[in-house]
Design a protein around this motif. Structure first.
Motif, short mmCIF file in Angstrom:
data_model
loop_
_atom_site.label_atom_id
_atom_site.label_comp_id
_atom_site.label_asym_id
_atom_site.label_seq_id
_atom_site.Cartn_x
_atom_site.Cartn_y
_atom_site.Cartn_z
N TRP A 179 0.82 -1.22 0.00
CA TRP A 179 0.00 0.00 0.00
C TRP A 179 0.85 1.26 0.00
CZ3 TRP A 179 -3.84 -1.80 4.37
CH2 TRP A 179 -4.87 -2.53 3.78
N GLU A 183 -3.04 5.01 1.23
CA GLU A 183 -3.85 3.81 1.45
C GLU A 183 -3.72 3.31 2.89
OE1 GLU A 183 -4.01 1.74 -2.97
OE2 GLU A 183 -2.18 1.57 -1.77
N ARG A 184 -2.51 3.42 3.44
CA ARG A 184 -2.32 3.00 4.83
C ARG A 184 -3.10 3.91 5.78
NH1 ARG A 184 4.18 1.48 5.26
NH2 ARG A 184 4.10 -0.32 3.85
#
Length: 223
Positions: A179, A183-184
């Motif tokens: 990711w 996204e994290r």
């Protein structure tokens, strides 16, 4: 979502002696007497938070009410992240239409009673036809509102690989490893409301980094 445990202000990135850190954003202003600053190693803090979240996910107890409530809130947030807003707009329009047709029905009955309209045989027939038409419209619209409302409130399951990952959830071949930073962050925001960083007890190898990081789990908006 990262905050200083001393003054409660947000923490920002910094770099000292070639190391990436998170530091208190407010300490430099002198707003908090005796608060000279709070910093923590970025990689260590990130690892603690990520492992804390993944550890709880992989150890979920399906019979624990707290775990189920936490997972349901994460699912609600996951659905909200993916929702384009079209369903909410359609639901709002359907509700407005339902109120409009109900107001038309109320007006129809009031007009007949107060103004003496729809008298005689033809008037009765026109009144009945109008009531039937509006009632059928009301039923259709109410059904659509209920359908959209149920979809809006329905439980959306988070990906199964999050609760049952293969191997180390933070390993080099894991989903997490692939990711981007964005996204994290989106992932963590599903399960965590905030993370507080406390003062360090020691320095260097004696720093109690893991104990300094307190993860506050996601709560429903009502809470």
């Amino acid at each position: 979502m990262l905050f200083c445990g001393v003054c409660r202000s947000s923490m920002v990135t910094d770099r000292r002696n070639g190391k990436q850190l998170y530091r208190c954003n407010r300490a430099q202003s002198g707003a908090v007497p005796g608060h000279g600053g709070l910093a923590i190693n970025m990689d260590d803090a990130d690892d603690v938070v990520a492992r804390t979240v993944w550890s709880r996910l992989t150890a979920l107890d399906p019979e624990d009410p707290e775990d189920l409530e936490w997972l349901a809130e994460a699912a609600r947030r996951f659905a909200a992240q993916a929702d384009t807003g079209e369903r909410q707009a359609e639901l709002a329009a359907a509700r407005a239409e339902l109120e409009h047709v109900r107001e038309a029905l109320r007006t129809l009955y009031v007009d007949r009673q107060a103004a003496g309209l729809y008298v005689g045989g033809v008037g009765d027939q026109v009144f009945r036809e109008s009531v039937e038409r509006l009632t059928a419209h009301e039923a259709r619209t109410a059904g659509r509102v209920e359908e959209l409302g149920t979809a809006e409130a329905g439980t959306v399951a988070i990906p199964s690989e999050w609760t049952d990952p293969e191997g180390d959830p933070l390993g080099p071949e894991s989903t997490w490893a692939g990711w981007t930073l964005s996204e994290r962050r989106e992932f963590l925001a599903l399960f965590v409301d905030r993370v507080n960083v406390a003062r360090s007890v020691g320095r260097g190898r004696n720093a109690n980094t893991a104990e300094r990081v307190a993860v506050h789990w996601a709560q429903t908006p009502a809470k």
